[in-house]
Design an enzyme around this catalytic site. Structure first.
Site, short mmCIF file in Angstrom:
data_model
loop_
_atom_site.label_atom_id
_atom_site.label_comp_id
_atom_site.label_asym_id
_atom_site.label_seq_id
_atom_site.Cartn_x
_atom_site.Cartn_y
_atom_site.Cartn_z
N HIS A 91 0.86 -1.25 -0.07
CA HIS A 91 -0.06 0.01 -0.04
C HIS A 91 0.88 1.33 0.04
CE1 HIS A 91 -3.70 1.99 -0.12
NE2 HIS A 91 -4.42 1.51 1.00
N ASP B 181 -2.34 2.14 -4.72
CA ASP B 181 -3.37 2.43 -4.02
C ASP B 181 -4.64 1.47 -4.21
OD1 ASP B 181 -2.46 4.87 -2.88
OD2 ASP B 181 -2.96 6.14 -4.71
#
Length: 444
Positions: free
Chosen positions: A415, A419
C-alpha cells in the site's frame, strides 16, 4: 589420477551448502555423469555428478554444512584398470543397507513396534520376487506412512532411482484412492497404547513416555530458513493489503476444451490455465505499472519489462522460478517455459538465474484445494496474484440464478506504492481478460 569432487558455485551470494544425501557409497565404482550427491542452499537444491569413471572416496558425510568449493570426495580414475567397472548396481543392492539401517533406527526409536499396513499387491503378482527398494526422502516416507504404503510397490521416476511424491500420488490415483486428506481407516496403524482387552492374559502393560520423547526437534533446512526469513521481512517491511474478486471460468474452460487437441498437436505441449493468467497479468501490469515496480529507499523503480515468477511448491520448500518477458511470449512459449521449470525443480537442476529478476508473482493455491487465501508479497515486489480452486457455485447472470465454475482471486499489494483504486482496477482487468480470453489469445 585423483580427481577432486567439489561443492559447485551456485551464485555470488551463496557461500555454503548442506550436503543432503550421498547417492553412492564410499568405495563404489562410479561412471562419468552419474549423480553422486545432492546439495541444498538457502535458495536452490542441486545434484552433483561425477566428472570421470573411477573409484569413489567420500571425504565429507551427508548432513554436513560445507563451504562452496570444498572437496567432499575424490575419484580415482585409474582404479577402473585394476577393477573392471561393473554394470550399474541394482537399486535393491545399492539402497538395501541404507534402508535396513534406517529401519533399525526407527525401530529403536519407536516406543512400541508398529507394522505398517501393506497395500494389496497388483493382480497377477503371485509369488514373484519383491521389487527393489527405491531411495526415499523423509517427506516421501511420511507420505507413505500416512497412506499405509510400501515404497517397494511403487516404481520410482526420480534421478538415481529416487521415489518422488509425484510417484506416490500417481500410484494412489491408479488405485482409485484420494491423494489428499487423512488415510482410510484400514490404513491407520495401531496406537502405541491400547485399552486393556478382557481376553488378553496377562493384560498389556501401559507404556509411559518421558516428556522429552513426546517431541522431536529437527534443524531447519537452508531453504526453509530462507523462506521463513523472506516471509517475515515481507510482513515487517511492507504495508501489505489484500483485495479479492471472483472470475467466471466458463469461457476459458470452453476455449481450452475446443482447442486442446489442436494446440497439443501444433506445439507439443498442453494448453493450461496458468498461461492465460500470465498473459492477463502482463496486460494489467502495462496499464498499472506501480504493481510492476519496487520501492528502493525514497525512490520508486519502474520496470520497462515484465518478468513474472510462478510460485511452485517443491519437495524441499517453495521456489519461484521466473518467466522473462511474459508480454512478448505466446501461449506455447509460456507453457513450455512453465514445463521446463517444473522439470528442473523435479530433477534438482534449478539454477540461481532461474530465480532472479522477477517483477511480479503469481501463486496458485488452487492446485492444493485452497478456496481463498491472502498471498504474502515476494519482496521487493509490490504485488502478488493468488489463484484458487475452481468450484461450481450459484451466481446471478442476467437476473437468473445459474451454476458456473467460479474462482476467487486475491491480489496482495504494497500500500506504500499501490492505492486501493489501482489494486481493484488491476483485479477487474484480470477478470475481464479471463472471462473473455479471445482478447488475449494470439496463437490459435
Amino acid at each position: 589420477m585423483q580427481i577432486e569432487v567439489k561443492v559447485p558455485e551456485v551464485g555470488e551470494s551463496v557461500q555454503e551448502a548442506l550436503l543432503v544425501q550421498w547417492y553412492r557409497r564410499d568405495g563404489d565404482m562410479v561412471r562419468k555423469g552419474e549423480i553422486l550427491f545432492i546439495i541444498e542452499t538457502d535458495k536452490v537444491t542441486l545434484e552433483v555428478s561425477a566428472d570421470a569413471d573411477g573409484l569413489l572416496k567420500i571425504l565429507v558425510p551427508e548432513g554436513q554444512t560445507v563451504r562452496i568449493g570444498t572437496v567432499v570426495a575424490t575419484i580415482d580414475s585409474e582404479a577402473r584398470e585394476a577393477k573392471p567397472l561393473p554394470a550399474r548396481q541394482p537399486e535393491a543392492e545399492k539402497t538395501g543397507e541404507v534402508v535396513e539401517k534406517a529401519a533399525e533406527r526407527e525401530a529403536a526409536a519407536a516406543p512400541v513396534p508398529v507394522s505398517p499396513v501393506r497395500a494389496p499387491s497388483p493382480p497377477g503378482a503371485g509369488t514373484a520376487e519383491a521389487s527393489p527398494r527405491p531411495i526415499v526422502s523423509e517427506s516421501v516416507k511420511e507420505l507413505l506412512a500416512e497412506r499405509g504404503l510400501d515404497a517397494a510397490q511403487i516404481t520410482p521416476s526420480g534421478p538415481g532411482g529416487r521415489l518422488t511424491r509425484g510417484d506416490v500420488l500417481a500410484f494412489l490415483d491408479e488405485r482409485g484412492q484420494e491423494t489428499t486428506g487423512k488415510p482410510d481407516e484400514k490404513t491407520v496403524t495401531e496406537p502405541a497404547v491400547m485399552p486393556e482387552a478382557p481376553r488378553r492374559v496377562p493384560p498389556r502393560r501401559q507404556v509411559v513416555l518421558a516428556p522429552e520423547e513426546l517431541t522431536v526437534r529437527k534443524p531447519m533446512t537452508p531453504i526453509r530458513r530462507r523462506i521463513a526469513d523472506h516471509m517475515l521481512q515481507a510482513r515487517l517491511n511492507t504495508a501489505m493489503l489484500t483485495t479479492f474478486n471472483e472470475i467466471d471460468m466458463s469461457r476459458l474452460q470452453e476455449i481450452r476444451k475446443q482447442f486442446r487437441d489442436l494446440f497439443q498437436k501444433k506445439h507439443s505441449v498442453s494448453l493450461g490455465i496458468m498461461s492465460f493468467f500470465l498473459k492477463a497479468a502482463a496486460v494489467a501490469l502495462k496499464e498499472l505499472p506501480e504493481l510492476n515496480a519496487f520501492i528502493e529507499g525514497h525512490e520508486i523503480v519502474y520496470h520497462n519489462y515484465i518478468h513474472i515468477g510462478v510460485a511452485v511448491g517443491a519437495e524441499r520448500g517453495l521456489v519461484v522460478p521466473v518467466i522473462r518477458d511474459v508480454d512478448k511470449l505466446g501461449f506455447a512459449d509460456l507453457e513450455k517455459a512453465i514445463l521446463d521449470h517444473v522439470r528442473k525443480i523435479r530433477e534438482n537442476r534449478l539454477e540461481m538465474s532461474d530465480l532472479e529478476g522477477g517483477t511480479f508473482t503469481i501463486s496458485n493455491g488452487g492446485v492444493y484445494g485452497s478456496l481463498m487465501s491472502t498471498p504474502i508479497l515476494n519482496s521487493p515486489q509490490s504485488g502478488i496474484l493468488g489463484l484458487h480452486k475452481i468450484e461450481d457455485r450459484p451466481v446471478v447472470v442476467d437476473g437468473r440464478i445459474v451454476v458456473r465454475p467460479m474462482m476467487y482471486v486475491a491480489l496482495s499489494y504494497d500500500h506504500r506504492i499501490v492505492d486501493g483504486r489501482e489494486a481493484v482496477t488491476f483485479l477487474k482487468r484480470i477478470k475481464e481478460c479471463i472471462e473473455n480470453p479471445e482478447r488475449i489469445m494470439v496463437e490459435i
